[in-house]
Design a protein around this motif. Structure first.
Motif, PDB file in Angstrom:
ATOM      1  N   GLY A 173       0.921  -1.228   0.218  1.00  0.00           N
ATOM      2  CA  GLY A 173       0.042   0.055   0.132  1.00  0.00           C
ATOM      3  C   GLY A 173       0.750   1.427  -0.091  1.00  0.00           C
ATOM      4  N   LEU A 174       2.125   1.317   0.266  1.00  0.00           N
ATOM      5  CA  LEU A 174       3.069   2.324   0.292  1.00  0.00           C
ATOM      6  C   LEU A 174       4.387   2.167   0.006  1.00  0.00           C
ATOM      7  N   THR A 175       4.865   3.052  -1.019  1.00  0.00           N
ATOM      8  CA  THR A 175       5.991   2.987  -1.670  1.00  0.00           C
ATOM      9  C   THR A 175       6.789   4.368  -1.973  1.00  0.00           C
ATOM     10  N   TRP A 176       7.815   4.194  -1.377  1.00  0.00           N
ATOM     11  CA  TRP A 176       8.656   5.770  -1.653  1.00  0.00           C
ATOM     12  C   TRP A 176       9.978   5.382  -2.238  1.00  0.00           C
ATOM     13  N   SER A 177      10.506   6.339  -3.222  1.00  0.00           N
ATOM     14  CA  SER A 177      11.697   5.790  -3.826  1.00  0.00           C
ATOM     15  C   SER A 177      12.463   7.393  -3.945  1.00  0.00           C
ATOM     16  N   VAL A 178      13.695   7.380  -3.903  1.00  0.00           N
ATOM     17  CA  VAL A 178      14.690   8.573  -3.936  1.00  0.00           C
ATOM     18  C   VAL A 178      15.723   7.827  -5.047  1.00  0.00           C
ATOM     19  N   LEU A 179      16.021   8.453  -6.111  1.00  0.00           N
ATOM     20  CA  LEU A 179      17.196   8.201  -6.879  1.00  0.00           C
ATOM     21  C   LEU A 179      17.851   9.501  -7.557  1.00  0.00           C
ATOM     22  N   THR A 223      23.760  11.771  -7.963  1.00  0.00           N
ATOM     23  CA  THR A 223      25.096  12.201  -7.088  1.00  0.00           C
ATOM     24  C   THR A 223      25.356  11.337  -6.131  1.00  0.00           C
ATOM     25  N   THR A 224      26.756  11.368  -5.539  1.00  0.00           N
ATOM     26  CA  THR A 224      27.161  10.394  -4.395  1.00  0.00           C
ATOM     27  C   THR A 224      26.196  10.554  -3.195  1.00  0.00           C
ATOM     28  N   GLU A 225      25.821  11.662  -2.799  1.00  0.00           N
ATOM     29  CA  GLU A 225      25.309  11.812  -1.513  1.00  0.00           C
ATOM     30  C   GLU A 225      23.931  12.251  -1.757  1.00  0.00           C
ATOM     31  N   GLY A 226      23.198  12.653  -2.775  1.00  0.00           N
ATOM     32  CA  GLY A 226      21.899  13.253  -3.090  1.00  0.00           C
ATOM     33  C   GLY A 226      20.738  12.613  -2.226  1.00  0.00           C
ATOM     34  N   THR A 227      20.910  11.157  -2.367  1.00  0.00           N
ATOM     35  CA  THR A 227      19.711  10.433  -1.718  1.00  0.00           C
ATOM     36  C   THR A 227      19.891  10.561  -0.081  1.00  0.00           C
ATOM     37  N   TRP A 228      20.981  10.718   0.530  1.00  0.00           N
ATOM     38  CA  TRP A 228      20.939  10.644   2.015  1.00  0.00           C
ATOM     39  C   TRP A 228      20.647  12.114   2.653  1.00  0.00           C
ATOM     40  N   ALA A 229      20.554  13.103   1.531  1.00  0.00           N
ATOM     41  CA  ALA A 229      19.907  14.180   2.047  1.00  0.00           C
ATOM     42  C   ALA A 229      18.427  14.463   1.908  1.00  0.00           C
ATOM     43  N   MET A 230      17.911  13.430   1.210  1.00  0.00           N
ATOM     44  CA  MET A 230      16.559  13.466   0.797  1.00  0.00           C
ATOM     45  C   MET A 230      15.742  12.407   1.482  1.00  0.00           C
ATOM     46  N   ALA A 231      16.388  11.154   1.628  1.00  0.00           N
ATOM     47  CA  ALA A 231      15.580  10.208   1.970  1.00  0.00           C
ATOM     48  C   ALA A 231      15.236  10.216   3.420  1.00  0.00           C
ATOM     49  N   PRO A 232      15.777  10.547   4.534  1.00  0.00           N
ATOM     50  CA  PRO A 232      15.433  10.737   6.163  1.00  0.00           C
ATOM     51  C   PRO A 232      14.431  11.482   6.243  1.00  0.00           C
ATOM     52  N   PRO A 233      14.397  12.860   5.747  1.00  0.00           N
ATOM     53  CA  PRO A 233      13.328  13.651   5.828  1.00  0.00           C
ATOM     54  C   PRO A 233      12.133  13.119   5.282  1.00  0.00           C
ATOM     55  N   LEU A 234      12.125  12.566   4.201  1.00  0.00           N
ATOM     56  CA  LEU A 234      10.858  11.912   3.344  1.00  0.00           C
ATOM     57  C   LEU A 234      10.326  11.086   4.142  1.00  0.00           C
ATOM     58  N   GLU A 235      11.393  10.008   4.845  1.00  0.00           N
ATOM     59  CA  GLU A 235      10.779   8.786   5.415  1.00  0.00           C
ATOM     60  C   GLU A 235       9.944   9.297   6.661  1.00  0.00           C
ATOM     61  N   GLU A 236      10.495  10.502   7.409  1.00  0.00           N
ATOM     62  CA  GLU A 236      10.128  10.861   8.525  1.00  0.00           C
ATOM     63  C   GLU A 236       8.665  11.448   8.506  1.00  0.00           C
ATOM     64  N   LEU A 237       8.696  12.090   7.047  1.00  0.00           N
ATOM     65  CA  LEU A 237       7.080  12.758   6.745  1.00  0.00           C
ATOM     66  C   LEU A 237       6.023  11.635   6.623  1.00  0.00           C
ATOM     67  N   LEU A 238       6.629  10.509   5.788  1.00  0.00           N
ATOM     68  CA  LEU A 238       5.685   9.502   5.639  1.00  0.00           C
ATOM     69  C   LEU A 238       5.100   8.765   6.619  1.00  0.00           C
ATOM     70  N   VAL A 239       6.359   8.161   7.552  1.00  0.00           N
ATOM     71  CA  VAL A 239       5.788   7.450   8.600  1.00  0.00           C
ATOM     72  C   VAL A 239       4.986   8.288   9.565  1.00  0.00           C
ATOM     73  N   GLY A 240       5.177   9.539   9.625  1.00  0.00           N
ATOM     74  CA  GLY A 240       4.064  10.255  10.681  1.00  0.00           C
ATOM     75  C   GLY A 240       2.869  10.673   9.874  1.00  0.00           C
ATOM     76  N   ASN A 241       2.753  10.457   8.411  1.00  0.00           N
ATOM     77  CA  ASN A 241       1.409  11.049   7.899  1.00  0.00           C
ATOM     78  C   ASN A 241       0.541   9.887   7.652  1.00  0.00           C
ATOM     79  N   GLU A 242      -0.692   9.864   8.292  1.00  0.00           N
ATOM     80  CA  GLU A 242      -1.752   8.909   8.122  1.00  0.00           C
ATOM     81  C   GLU A 242      -2.255   8.769   6.866  1.00  0.00           C
ATOM     82  N   ALA A 243      -2.334   9.840   6.245  1.00  0.00           N
ATOM     83  CA  ALA A 243      -2.995  10.016   5.023  1.00  0.00           C
ATOM     84  C   ALA A 243      -2.147   9.048   4.091  1.00  0.00           C
ATOM     85  N   ALA A 244      -0.842   8.905   4.136  1.00  0.00           N
ATOM     86  CA  ALA A 244       0.056   8.243   3.346  1.00  0.00           C
ATOM     87  C   ALA A 244       0.093   6.688   3.523  1.00  0.00           C
TER      88      ALA A 244
END
Length: 335
Positions: free
Chosen positions: A304-310, A313-334
């Motif tokens: 029911g839920l998938t999120w992906s970051v591609l 750059t070498t470090e790009g995902t590691w700047a984006m993934a943590p805040p995205l995961e935090e937003l999704l885990v705490g977002n009941e609408a997701a």
């Protein structure tokens, strides 16, 4: 999802993120954003369907191809690597099995030991990268590394293990590793935008990998010219989502095989993750991830839920993934 989109835009702007972010809830794509440039020299912008290298995310494709051979009877999880290697790679313990290699419990020495690399952008292959274009071409890279511990007695993430798996898969199937992945994984999952692309002749719809968040220096001298068993396949955020859907539906491997692949084979790591066969696991999430010079990737899935970051750059995902995961885990609408 307006607040989610706004938050992702803010992270992308503040970090200079280059790549694609996508969130799927059920059958609905609730967020798909592309940022930065796929080709900096020519000013070509990233697009949602740009093909991006996912580094070790390719291990998941290797594992699925191997498990297809297991389902067909060409291999078993108990098959000993030595039975197919013969005299090649003599330092690999005779007791190492396919399951040991898949679960990073083989104990074999690694040609690319990530614990010894401080910066992925500094690492250069031990042989000219243009020679690494097939599974068998890795034999000269893999040779000469002594066994680290007896097979099955510990867990150490091992890139070389997946290169060995590609060689075993070729020899067991009589099909090249790349064609095996294409027929047994990509075609079965309906992935039309995923393939092994040569870094020295990238098509116009693929992103170049960049070592830094700015500048023109690419990763072509740092990685094999064609992705191998341990990573380097190019894909899109849409194809990643389609792969998870195909796995849930049993279209690549059977649902029983997939359930076995996501059964933990390792003790918990410092971040709480465990490892199955080709997948990282945490709580009720299954994930694939990759990190290399000019490439970073993470995709997390639960029904029911998938999120992906591609990112290209070498470090790009590691700047984006943590805040995205935090937003999704705490977002009941997701959920």
């Amino acid at each position: 999802m307006t607040s989610l989109a706004t938050s992702v835009d803010q992270v992308a702007e503040s970090t200079g993120f280059s790549g694609v972010v996508r969130v799927d809830v059920g059958d609905e794509v609730v967020l798909e954003r592309a940022y930065g440039l796929a080709d900096r020299a020519r000013g070509i912008p990233m697009a949602p369907d740009t093909r991006i290298g996912v580094a070790s995310g390719g291990k998941t494709f290797t594992a699925l191809a191997v498990l297809r051979l297991v389902e067909e009877g060409a291999l078993s999880l108990d098959t000993r690597a030595r039975d197919l290697l013969g005299a090649d790679l003599p330092l690999i313990d005779d007791g190492v099995t396919v399951e040991h290699l898949l679960s990073h419990r083989s104990g074999i020495g690694d040609y690319l030991d990530e614990d010894e690399i401080e910066d992925g952008t500094d690492y250069l292959m031990a042989v000219p990268v243009h020679r690494l274009d097939s599974a068998g071409s890795y034999l000269e890279v893999l040779d000469g590394y002594p066994q680290r511990f007896p097979p099955g007695t510990g867990f150490v993430y091992c890139n070389g293990a997946y290169c060995v798996l590609a060689i075993l898969a070729e020899r067991a199937s009589g099909t090249t590793y790349h064609d095996l992945v294409r027929t047994q994984v990509l075609q079965r999952a309906g992935l039309t935008r995923t393939d092994f692309l040569r870094s020295d002749e990238l098509p116009g719809d693929a992103a170049w990998g960049y070592l830094r968040t700015d500048g023109l220096r690419t990763n072509v001298l740092h990685l094999p010219v064609v992705g191998g068993g341990d990573g380097g396949i190019f894909t899109t955020a849409g194809d990643v989502a389609a792969l998870w859907a195909a796995l849930d539906a049993g279209r690549v491997v059977s649902c029983e095989t997939y359930t076995d692949m996501v059964r933990p084979r390792s003790e918990a790591q410092a971040d709480g993750r465990t490892y199955g066969l080709g997948f990282w696991l945490r709580d009720d999430w299954v994930s694939a991830s990759g990190y290399d010079a000019g490439a970073s990737f993470r995709s997390m899935h639960r029904p029911g839920l998938t999120w992906s970051v591609l990112s290209n750059t070498t470090e790009g995902t590691w700047a984006m993934a943590p805040p995205l995961e935090e937003l999704l885990v705490g977002n009941e609408a997701a959920r």
